[in-house]
Design a protein around this motif. Sequence first.
Motif, PDB file in Angstrom:
ATOM      1  N   ASN A  80     -12.154   1.360  -0.506  1.00  8.20           N
ATOM      2  CA  ASN A  80     -11.789   1.430  -1.861  1.00  8.20           C
ATOM      3  C   ASN A  80     -10.675   0.490  -2.078  1.00  8.20           C
ATOM      4  OD1 ASN A  80     -11.029   3.416  -3.845  1.00  8.20           O
ATOM      5  ND2 ASN A  80      -9.044   3.311  -3.037  1.00  8.20           N
ATOM      6  N   SER A 110       4.302   6.886  -7.295  1.00  9.66           N
ATOM      7  CA  SER A 110       3.847   7.545  -8.753  1.00  9.66           C
ATOM      8  C   SER A 110       2.315   7.050  -8.968  1.00  9.66           C
ATOM      9  CB  SER A 110       4.925   6.970  -9.646  1.00  9.66           C
ATOM     10  OG  SER A 110       4.808   5.720  -9.879  1.00  9.66           O
ATOM     11  N   LYS A 111       1.851   7.529  -9.942  1.00  8.39           N
ATOM     12  CA  LYS A 111       0.360   7.168 -10.531  1.00  8.39           C
ATOM     13  C   LYS A 111       0.606   5.602 -11.122  1.00  8.39           C
ATOM     14  CE  LYS A 111      -1.768  11.427 -11.205  1.00  8.39           C
ATOM     15  NZ  LYS A 111      -2.406  12.258 -11.893  1.00  8.39           N
ATOM     16  N   VAL A 169      -0.753  -1.152  -7.595  1.00  3.68           N
ATOM     17  CA  VAL A 169      -1.486  -1.515  -6.537  1.00  3.68           C
ATOM     18  C   VAL A 169      -2.668  -2.013  -6.387  1.00  3.68           C
ATOM     19  CG1 VAL A 169      -1.509  -0.778  -3.924  1.00  3.68           C
ATOM     20  CG2 VAL A 169       0.345  -0.366  -5.002  1.00  3.68           C
ATOM     21  N   GLN A 170      -3.363  -1.273  -7.262  1.00  3.70           N
ATOM     22  CA  GLN A 170      -4.965  -1.258  -7.475  1.00  3.70           C
ATOM     23  C   GLN A 170      -5.235  -2.733  -8.116  1.00  3.70           C
ATOM     24  OE1 GLN A 170      -7.666   0.163  -6.133  1.00  3.70           O
ATOM     25  NE2 GLN A 170      -6.188   1.392  -5.092  1.00  3.70           N
ATOM     26  N   PHE A 204       2.589   3.353 -10.010  1.00  3.98           N
ATOM     27  CA  PHE A 204       2.523   2.377  -8.973  1.00  3.98           C
ATOM     28  C   PHE A 204       1.034   2.403  -8.400  1.00  3.98           C
ATOM     29  CE2 PHE A 204       7.376   2.261  -8.959  1.00  3.98           C
ATOM     30  CZ  PHE A 204       7.416   0.893  -8.392  1.00  3.98           C
ATOM     31  N   GLN A 205       0.357   3.372  -8.382  1.00  4.26           N
ATOM     32  CA  GLN A 205      -0.807   3.199  -7.774  1.00  4.26           C
ATOM     33  C   GLN A 205      -1.658   2.436  -8.555  1.00  4.26           C
ATOM     34  OE1 GLN A 205      -2.581   7.220  -7.449  1.00  4.26           O
ATOM     35  NE2 GLN A 205      -4.279   6.569  -6.118  1.00  4.26           N
ATOM     36  N   SER A 206      -1.567   2.478  -9.730  1.00  2.00           N
ATOM     37  CA  SER A 206      -2.412   1.557 -10.706  1.00  2.00           C
ATOM     38  C   SER A 206      -1.961   0.016 -10.527  1.00  2.00           C
ATOM     39  CB  SER A 206      -2.337   1.723 -12.367  1.00  2.00           C
ATOM     40  OG  SER A 206      -2.661   3.251 -12.448  1.00  2.00           O
ATOM     41  N   GLN A 218       1.853   3.142  -3.048  1.00  2.00           N
ATOM     42  CA  GLN A 218       0.964   3.947  -4.075  1.00  2.00           C
ATOM     43  C   GLN A 218       1.535   5.351  -4.114  1.00  2.00           C
ATOM     44  OE1 GLN A 218      -3.576   2.608  -3.638  1.00  2.00           O
ATOM     45  NE2 GLN A 218      -2.580   2.323  -1.543  1.00  2.00           N
ATOM     46  N   ARG A 219       2.435   5.751  -3.050  1.00  2.00           N
ATOM     47  CA  ARG A 219       2.742   7.111  -3.014  1.00  2.00           C
ATOM     48  C   ARG A 219       3.783   7.320  -3.876  1.00  2.00           C
ATOM     49  NH1 ARG A 219       1.889   5.994   2.643  1.00  2.00           N
ATOM     50  NH2 ARG A 219       4.105   5.454   3.000  1.00  2.00           N
ATOM     51  N   LEU A 267       0.761  -1.317   0.019  1.00  5.27           N
ATOM     52  CA  LEU A 267       0.109   0.187  -0.165  1.00  5.27           C
ATOM     53  C   LEU A 267       1.106   1.277   0.154  1.00  5.27           C
ATOM     54  CD1 LEU A 267      -2.634  -1.092   2.550  1.00  5.27           C
ATOM     55  CD2 LEU A 267      -2.856  -0.913   0.117  1.00  5.27           C
ATOM     56  N   SER A 268       2.126   1.125   0.669  1.00  8.85           N
ATOM     57  CA  SER A 268       2.991   2.352   0.761  1.00  8.85           C
ATOM     58  C   SER A 268       3.401   2.665  -0.782  1.00  8.85           C
ATOM     59  CB  SER A 268       3.900   2.328   1.623  1.00  8.85           C
ATOM     60  OG  SER A 268       4.983   1.309   1.134  1.00  8.85           O
TER      61      SER A 268
END
Length: 295
Positions: free
Chosen positions: A77, A44-45, A51-52, A47-49, A41-42, A38-39
């Motif tokens: 979420n 870059s975008k 993680v999702q 990496f956020q994608s 996600q901070r 989860l960390s």
Amino acid sequence: RAHDSTGSRHADLHLLDLPWEDVLVPQIFSYLPLRHILSLQRVSKPFQSLVQLYLANCRCFDSTQLGSQLPRSAFCNMLKDNAVLQRLDLRSCSDWLTDKELLPIIGQNHHLLHINLNSCVQLSRQSLVAVSLSCPHLQNICLGHCEWVDCLSLRSLSDHCKGLEALDLTACRQVKDDAICYLVKKSKRLKSLSLAVNANISDVAVEETAKNCRDLEHLDLTGCLRVKNESIRTLAEYCSKLKSLKVKHCHNVTESSLGILRKREVSIDVEPPLQRALVLLQDVVGFAPFINLQI
């Protein structure tokens, strides 16, 4: 930076250049603690994608890995796109988890095998009915200290989840003998059952459990004050695979029934009378005397 056989340079290769679904998620993320994932996600975008994508495809969600500070909005979420969960442990969400948050997750995950709702006191019978209807392959569910579990919701679980192998009903004080009798007639694969801390449970429920659940290995009757020797003898007669029995604070269960199980090396949380006396004596005088018993 990569090179070919001639030594010429190719473009830089980054972690995110690896195939996400075939490599990163199953081969790397599946071995990382959830809080570390989860960390990311901070970062870059992209990496956020990533993680999702992981959260949408993870088979196991264990809230205890995130501690007790998991925000309600973050939880909702995280699992909104997941429909492949097999294990769901929500013990750390007990302070705020209600039907509103749980029902959507249960409704879209039909492959759940293990669910832990221990101490999730703000749920209602609606959640257990939803589990019953949505999770026909359920094998293990912990409902300890969930006093909202009643006879009707337990009957629903019995009717629809016939592959249950482990059920924890510790301190589910609305549950009575008749509900347990109904349950064990439907759930004959049970190997582990806790009925602890329930003054409503008597020999009737224990005897019916023994006769129907021949594969039973672990039974917790801690604090079931109405349970007596008769049902323990029935348990010894029918449950040859029993490995452990908890009967602490069952004042009407004595060595006359427990001794039968001890001979089969069943683990019992109450010590034999002589051993209890020796422990008491040791506590008082500071040593265990040598005793010569001649019969």
